[in-house]
Design an enzyme around this catalytic site. Sequence first.
Site, short mmCIF file in Angstrom:
data_model
loop_
_atom_site.label_atom_id
_atom_site.label_comp_id
_atom_site.label_asym_id
_atom_site.label_seq_id
_atom_site.Cartn_x
_atom_site.Cartn_y
_atom_site.Cartn_z
N LYS A 217 0.83 -1.20 0.00
CA LYS A 217 0.00 0.00 0.00
C LYS A 217 0.87 1.26 0.00
O LYS A 217 2.08 1.20 0.26
CB LYS A 217 -0.92 -0.03 1.23
CG LYS A 217 -1.94 -1.18 1.21
CD LYS A 217 -2.86 -1.13 2.42
CE LYS A 217 -3.88 -2.26 2.39
NZ LYS A 217 -4.84 -2.17 3.53
N TYR B 230 -12.25 -1.42 -3.79
CA TYR B 230 -12.76 -1.73 -2.45
C TYR B 230 -14.29 -1.64 -2.40
O TYR B 230 -14.86 -1.39 -1.33
CB TYR B 230 -12.14 -0.79 -1.41
CG TYR B 230 -10.80 -1.26 -0.87
CD1 TYR B 230 -10.67 -2.49 -0.22
CD2 TYR B 230 -9.66 -0.47 -0.98
CE1 TYR B 230 -9.46 -2.92 0.30
CE2 TYR B 230 -8.43 -0.90 -0.46
CZ TYR B 230 -8.35 -2.13 0.18
OH TYR B 230 -7.14 -2.55 0.69
N ASN C 180 -1.80 -0.23 7.06
CA ASN C 180 -1.26 -1.53 7.51
C ASN C 180 -0.42 -2.20 6.42
O ASN C 180 -0.28 -3.42 6.40
CB ASN C 180 -2.40 -2.42 8.01
CG ASN C 180 -3.47 -2.64 6.96
OD1 ASN C 180 -3.34 -2.18 5.83
ND2 ASN C 180 -4.52 -3.34 7.33
N HIS D 38 -2.00 -5.54 1.40
CA HIS D 38 -3.32 -6.12 1.13
C HIS D 38 -3.14 -7.53 0.61
O HIS D 38 -2.16 -7.82 -0.09
CB HIS D 38 -4.05 -5.30 0.05
CG HIS D 38 -5.27 -6.00 -0.50
ND1 HIS D 38 -6.50 -5.93 0.11
CD2 HIS D 38 -5.41 -6.84 -1.56
CE1 HIS D 38 -7.36 -6.69 -0.56
NE2 HIS D 38 -6.74 -7.24 -1.58
N GLU E 212 -9.96 -9.32 -8.00
CA GLU E 212 -8.89 -8.36 -7.70
C GLU E 212 -7.73 -8.47 -8.69
O GLU E 212 -7.15 -7.47 -9.09
CB GLU E 212 -8.40 -8.56 -6.26
CG GLU E 212 -9.48 -8.18 -5.24
CD GLU E 212 -9.06 -8.41 -3.80
OE1 GLU E 212 -7.93 -8.90 -3.56
OE2 GLU E 212 -9.86 -8.09 -2.91
N1 UDP Z 1 -9.65 -0.83 7.54
C1 UDP Z 1 -9.74 0.29 8.34
N2 UDP Z 1 -10.49 0.21 9.49
C2 UDP Z 1 -11.16 -0.93 9.84
C3 UDP Z 1 -11.08 -2.05 9.00
C4 UDP Z 1 -10.32 -1.97 7.86
O1 UDP Z 1 -9.15 1.33 8.05
O2 UDP Z 1 -11.82 -0.94 10.89
C5 UDP Z 1 -8.85 -0.76 6.30
C6 UDP Z 1 -7.50 -1.48 6.40
O3 UDP Z 1 -6.55 -0.78 5.59
C7 UDP Z 1 -7.84 -2.83 5.80
C8 UDP Z 1 -8.79 -2.44 4.67
O4 UDP Z 1 -9.56 -1.38 5.25
O5 UDP Z 1 -6.67 -3.51 5.34
C9 UDP Z 1 -9.72 -3.53 4.18
O6 UDP Z 1 -10.40 -4.08 5.29
P1 UDP Z 1 -10.57 -5.65 5.44
O7 UDP Z 1 -11.55 -5.89 6.54
O8 UDP Z 1 -10.86 -6.26 4.10
O9 UDP Z 1 -9.13 -6.12 5.98
P2 UDP Z 1 -7.96 -6.96 5.25
O10 UDP Z 1 -8.61 -7.98 4.35
O11 UDP Z 1 -7.12 -5.96 4.50
O12 UDP Z 1 -7.19 -7.59 6.38
MG MG Z 2 -10.03 -7.68 2.89
#
Ligand code: UDP
Ligand code: MG
Length: 146
Positions: free
Chosen positions: A17, A57, A120, A123, A134
């Site tokens: 990211k 997203y 974080n 992805h 994706e």
């Molecule tokens: N995210 C966030 N706040 C939250 C949950 C997710 O900012 O409470 C962001 C974070 O960057 C995350 C992305 O949204 O990686 C997509 O969320 P997802 O639940 O799909 O998590 P991932 O699959 O990336 O672990």
């Molecule tokens: Mg996800």
Amino acid sequence: MKGGYRHVMERTLAIIKPDGVSRGIIGEVIKRLENNDFKIAAMKMLHLSKKQAEGFYAVHQGKPFFESLTAFMSSGPAVVMVLEGENVITRYRELMGATNYKEAAEGTIRREFATDIEKNVVHGSDAPETAAFEIAYYFNNLEIVI
Ligand code: UDP
Ligand code: MG
């Protein structure tokens, strides 16, 4: 069976990211992929527009973090990759660690490098269906090295 996994050849979409790119840790992430025998089948850098980040997203549309997440994901260049291998979807999610780095296991990419639940660093697709969507969002077949 090995390590409790069924042997299924898969592809997954991985992203370093914009926070990972701007902080200069592209190499740290790729080193972990190579050290753990992940095969990189495609890779490029791009800078998403806000609309492109929203399309990627779309599954999170309406959630409280959607606006901020898509602004962040379009804030600078990102590195997108296709990883290929047996059980690579689960294996890569294990290497990434939990979404919230505070809950991520020791030694995972997010535990080591994330600074925020949103920022974080990486992805990874979460299922074969999302991986297919994706990967096709960023790559055509000619760009994926077999
Ligand atoms: N995210 C966030 N706040 C939250 C949950 C997710 O900012 O409470 C962001 C974070 O960057 C995350 C992305 O949204 O990686 C997509 O969320 P997802 O639940 O799909 O998590 P991932 O699959 O990336 O672990
Ligand atoms: Mg996800």
